[in-house]
Motif scaffolding. Structure first.
Motif, PDB file in Angstrom:
ATOM      1  N   TRP A 213       0.683  -1.293  -0.091  1.00 30.98           N
ATOM      2  CA  TRP A 213      -0.030  -0.034  -0.006  1.00 30.98           C
ATOM      3  C   TRP A 213       0.836   1.160   0.077  1.00 30.98           C
ATOM      4  CZ3 TRP A 213      -3.369  -1.806   4.487  1.00 30.98           C
ATOM      5  CH2 TRP A 213      -4.229  -2.771   3.986  1.00 30.98           C
ATOM      6  N   ILE A 214       2.108   1.222   0.336  1.00 30.64           N
ATOM      7  CA  ILE A 214       3.096   2.403   0.376  1.00 30.64           C
ATOM      8  C   ILE A 214       4.182   2.211  -0.703  1.00 30.64           C
ATOM      9  CG2 ILE A 214       4.598   3.544   1.684  1.00 30.64           C
ATOM     10  CD1 ILE A 214       2.845   2.969   4.277  1.00 30.64           C
ATOM     11  N   GLY A 215       4.550   3.057  -1.194  1.00 31.07           N
ATOM     12  CA  GLY A 215       5.719   3.303  -1.924  1.00 31.07           C
ATOM     13  C   GLY A 215       6.472   4.640  -1.777  1.00 31.07           C
ATOM     14  N   LYS A 216       7.572   4.728  -2.512  1.00 32.55           N
ATOM     15  CA  LYS A 216       8.781   5.534  -2.103  1.00 32.55           C
ATOM     16  C   LYS A 216       8.173   7.212  -2.138  1.00 32.55           C
ATOM     17  CE  LYS A 216      10.971   5.757  -6.530  1.00 32.55           C
ATOM     18  NZ  LYS A 216      12.209   5.538  -7.060  1.00 32.55           N
ATOM     19  N   ASP A 217       7.124   7.586  -2.660  1.00 26.54           N
ATOM     20  CA  ASP A 217       6.728   8.536  -2.833  1.00 26.54           C
ATOM     21  C   ASP A 217       5.079   8.787  -2.253  1.00 26.54           C
ATOM     22  OD1 ASP A 217       8.850   9.804  -4.242  1.00 26.54           O
ATOM     23  OD2 ASP A 217       8.152   8.855  -6.077  1.00 26.54           O
ATOM     24  N   THR A 218       4.741   7.901  -1.615  1.00 26.33           N
ATOM     25  CA  THR A 218       3.214   7.802  -0.979  1.00 26.33           C
ATOM     26  C   THR A 218       3.130   8.706   0.092  1.00 26.33           C
ATOM     27  OG1 THR A 218       3.073   5.560  -1.750  1.00 26.33           O
ATOM     28  CG2 THR A 218       1.523   6.424  -0.314  1.00 26.33           C
ATOM     29  N   PRO A 219       2.347   9.758  -0.176  1.00 24.69           N
ATOM     30  CA  PRO A 219       1.703  10.657   1.100  1.00 24.69           C
ATOM     31  C   PRO A 219       0.930   9.770   2.326  1.00 24.69           C
ATOM     32  CG  PRO A 219       1.326  11.715  -0.810  1.00 24.69           C
ATOM     33  CD  PRO A 219       1.558  10.342  -1.310  1.00 24.69           C
ATOM     34  N   ILE A 220       1.343   9.974   3.491  1.00 21.86           N
ATOM     35  CA  ILE A 220       0.681   9.031   4.324  1.00 21.86           C
ATOM     36  C   ILE A 220      -0.225   9.913   5.201  1.00 21.86           C
ATOM     37  CG2 ILE A 220       1.181   7.698   6.533  1.00 21.86           C
ATOM     38  CD1 ILE A 220       2.318   6.491   4.086  1.00 21.86           C
ATOM     39  N   ILE A 221      -1.492   9.529   5.266  1.00 19.22           N
ATOM     40  CA  ILE A 221      -2.592  10.458   6.092  1.00 19.22           C
ATOM     41  C   ILE A 221      -2.959   9.367   7.040  1.00 19.22           C
ATOM     42  CG2 ILE A 221      -4.911  11.475   5.982  1.00 19.22           C
ATOM     43  CD1 ILE A 221      -2.601  11.124   2.685  1.00 19.22           C
ATOM     44  N   GLU A 222      -3.193  10.024   8.426  1.00 19.65           N
ATOM     45  CA  GLU A 222      -3.846   9.266   9.597  1.00 19.65           C
ATOM     46  C   GLU A 222      -4.801  10.142  10.130  1.00 19.65           C
ATOM     47  OE1 GLU A 222      -5.042   6.648  10.681  1.00 19.65           O
ATOM     48  OE2 GLU A 222      -3.247   5.703  11.317  1.00 19.65           O
ATOM     49  N   SER A 223      -5.857   9.622  10.727  1.00 19.27           N
ATOM     50  CA  SER A 223      -6.798   9.965  11.569  1.00 19.27           C
ATOM     51  C   SER A 223      -6.362   9.766  13.035  1.00 19.27           C
ATOM     52  CB  SER A 223      -8.364   9.513  11.388  1.00 19.27           C
ATOM     53  OG  SER A 223      -8.370   8.432  11.361  1.00 19.27           O
ATOM     54  N   SER A 224      -6.204  10.769  14.020  1.00 15.87           N
ATOM     55  CA  SER A 224      -5.615  10.449  15.092  1.00 15.87           C
ATOM     56  C   SER A 224      -6.246  11.536  16.246  1.00 15.87           C
ATOM     57  CB  SER A 224      -4.367  10.443  15.165  1.00 15.87           C
ATOM     58  OG  SER A 224      -3.582  10.605  16.481  1.00 15.87           O
ATOM     59  N   SER A 225      -6.023  11.160  17.650  1.00 16.76           N
ATOM     60  CA  SER A 225      -6.259  12.272  18.650  1.00 16.76           C
ATOM     61  C   SER A 225      -5.105  12.711  18.898  1.00 16.76           C
ATOM     62  CB  SER A 225      -6.899  11.699  19.773  1.00 16.76           C
ATOM     63  OG  SER A 225      -6.427  10.552  20.382  1.00 16.76           O
ATOM     64  N   GLY A 226      -3.849  12.295  18.247  1.00 15.71           N
ATOM     65  CA  GLY A 226      -2.665  13.011  18.534  1.00 15.71           C
ATOM     66  C   GLY A 226      -1.422  12.067  18.571  1.00 15.71           C
ATOM     67  N   SER A 227      -1.459  11.003  19.579  1.00 17.08           N
ATOM     68  CA  SER A 227      -0.406  10.263  19.810  1.00 17.08           C
ATOM     69  C   SER A 227       0.138   9.271  18.762  1.00 17.08           C
ATOM     70  CB  SER A 227      -0.533   9.448  21.156  1.00 17.08           C
ATOM     71  OG  SER A 227      -0.538  10.292  22.274  1.00 17.08           O
ATOM     72  N   THR A 228      -0.901   8.717  18.104  1.00 16.76           N
ATOM     73  CA  THR A 228      -0.681   7.810  16.973  1.00 16.76           C
ATOM     74  C   THR A 228       0.144   8.764  15.905  1.00 16.76           C
ATOM     75  OG1 THR A 228      -2.548   6.136  17.500  1.00 16.76           O
ATOM     76  CG2 THR A 228      -1.634   6.173  15.361  1.00 16.76           C
ATOM     77  N   ALA A 229      -0.465   9.826  15.677  1.00 14.53           N
ATOM     78  CA  ALA A 229       0.137  10.639  14.668  1.00 14.53           C
ATOM     79  C   ALA A 229       1.322  11.137  15.069  1.00 14.53           C
ATOM     80  CB  ALA A 229      -0.863  11.806  14.594  1.00 14.53           C
ATOM     81  N   VAL A 230       1.876  11.205  16.234  1.00 14.05           N
ATOM     82  CA  VAL A 230       3.160  11.673  16.453  1.00 14.05           C
ATOM     83  C   VAL A 230       4.143  10.530  16.110  1.00 14.05           C
ATOM     84  CG1 VAL A 230       4.753  11.980  18.487  1.00 14.05           C
ATOM     85  CG2 VAL A 230       2.288  13.124  18.476  1.00 14.05           C
ATOM     86  N   SER A 231       3.527   9.280  16.529  1.00 16.56           N
ATOM     87  CA  SER A 231       4.468   8.185  16.469  1.00 16.56           C
ATOM     88  C   SER A 231       4.645   7.731  14.811  1.00 16.56           C
ATOM     89  CB  SER A 231       3.961   6.845  16.844  1.00 16.56           C
ATOM     90  OG  SER A 231       3.850   7.105  18.388  1.00 16.56           O
ATOM     91  N   GLU A 232       3.524   7.957  13.979  1.00 18.33           N
ATOM     92  CA  GLU A 232       3.333   7.641  12.395  1.00 18.33           C
ATOM     93  C   GLU A 232       4.206   8.845  11.739  1.00 18.33           C
ATOM     94  OE1 GLU A 232      -0.062   7.031  10.503  1.00 18.33           O
ATOM     95  OE2 GLU A 232      -0.816   5.401  12.079  1.00 18.33           O
ATOM     96  N   ALA A 233       4.294   9.973  12.299  1.00 18.86           N
ATOM     97  CA  ALA A 233       5.141  11.154  11.949  1.00 18.86           C
ATOM     98  C   ALA A 233       6.727  10.542  11.923  1.00 18.86           C
ATOM     99  CB  ALA A 233       5.006  12.251  12.505  1.00 18.86           C
TER     100      ALA A 233
END
Length: 355
Positions: free
Chosen positions: A70-90
């Motif tokens: 689902w992910i390649g070298k130019d794939t933008p990553i989008i996530e819905s979060s209340s904050g902490s998961t987004a910090v870790s995914e960033a």
């Protein structure tokens, strides 16, 4: 979607190398003399590189998405979060050189937004917690990106049988304790993925441990557990960041849960403040939710003359919430009076009873 296999191999190697450089998190034993014979432990997930339990989930979600193509070298990553998961995914998006956008409620703690930006991500703010899902899907389509969707994939991205998941780690660290097989593990649900992992692991290993899931106010999980009605929705979001949802999330698996309880938000925040006296440092309000549930169970065990151990999670540091849960004025304006629960906790210290 076609991707360069060599890039995917390199990406997986980078994530695995990062894991190899990381130590396991500590299991802290709390000293509460009034509960003699009942040992309480906190699995301290705040010591991960991104400061929370969600570091484990983010790693698993990235590996899951990479191995699914689902992910390649130019794939933008989008996530819905209340904050902490987004910090870790960033953090992991930066590790792989991928752009990252977190769709988060506007009320999210400013410290979390700053951390998302520190790791090179961007916070896309929405007014209502219920908007995060559709807005994430819209952005993923518009940018030809991948919506990570933690609320759907959390329960399946983690290997619940072992492989150093959080349940595996807890039981390994308990082996030399007086009560090595916990009577209870207590967890609060955000996606529901961690409770699913722990509940499945307990059954797979044939342990006698029970799983208690504690829910904050303004969350539908407890009601869903009682009714099994997947259409339930709430009118507002949880005031305890990181846990509780206004809808039934796909990753919440009620059949692996032995008992659920709703914990008042004032009790959660009071317990987080009380815990600081025991640890000498601050933990977030979701940890307060967890620990108040633990103390309820421990008080009930003591009343029945039982001994044993209870394990829960310290989900993240309270330093993220200095402007909210550890700000007297904010608490009074948004939660109300917590003095009654603080008095209960002081009574527990003296008598072992939580009324």
């Amino acid at each position: 979607m076609s991707h360069d296999p060599q890039w995917i191999h390199t990406a997986i190697r980078k994530i695995e190398a990062d894991f190899q450089r990381s130590a396991d998190t500590h299991l802290i034993k709390l000293d509460i003399p009034s509960l003699d014979g009942i040992d309480i432990y906190l699995k301290d997930e705040s010591t991960h590189p991104t400061g929370s339990l969600k570091h484990r989930l983010a790693r698993s979600l990235f590996l899951f998405a990479l191995c699914n193509g689902w992910i390649g070298k130019d794939t933008p990553i989008i996530e819905s979060s209340s904050g902490s998961t987004a910090v870790s995914e960033a953090y992991f998006a930066r590790l792989l050189g991928l752009p990252f956008i977190a769709v988060v409620p506007r009320k999210t703690a400013r410290k979390k937004i700053e951390q998302i930006e520190f790791y090179g991500g961007r916070a896309h703010l929405v007014d209502s917690p219920s908007e995060i899902y559709e807005e994430s899907r819209r952005l993923a389509k518009e940018l030809n990106g991948h919506y990570m969707d933690q609320f759907t994939y959390a329960e399946r991205a983690t290997d619940w049988r072992g492989n150093n998941n959080i349940a595996n780690s807890i039981f390994d660290q308990m082996k030399l304790e007086e009560h090595p097989i916990p009577s209870w593990v207590v967890m609060s649900p955000g996606t529901g993925g961690t409770s699913a992992t722990i509940g499945r692991y307990i059954r797979y290993q044939m342990h006698s441990t029970k799983l208690c899931v504690v829910d904050p106010e303004n969350s539908v999980f407890h009601q869903y557990y009682k009714t099994r009605d997947p259409s339930l929705t709430g009118e507002c979001g949880s005031r305890i960041e990181g846990i509780g949802r206004p809808r039934v999330e796909p990753s919440f698996i009620p059949d692996v849960v032995d008992e659920m309880r709703t914990i008042a938000d004032a009790a959660s925040i009071a317990t987080a403040h009380w815990l600081e006296k025991l640890l000498g440092r601050k933990a977030g309000a979701s940890t307060g939710t967890n620990l108040y549930g633990v103390l309820q169970l421990a008080s009930e065990m003591k009343a029945r003359g039982e001994t044993g151990s209870i394990v829960t999670l310290l989900c993240d540091s309270g330093e993220r919430y200095l402007d909210t849960y550890f700000n007297r004025d904010w608490v009074e304006d948004n939660i109300g009076d917590i003095s009654g629960y603080l008095a209960q906790l002081e009574q527990l210290e003296q008598t072992g009873k939580l009324s």
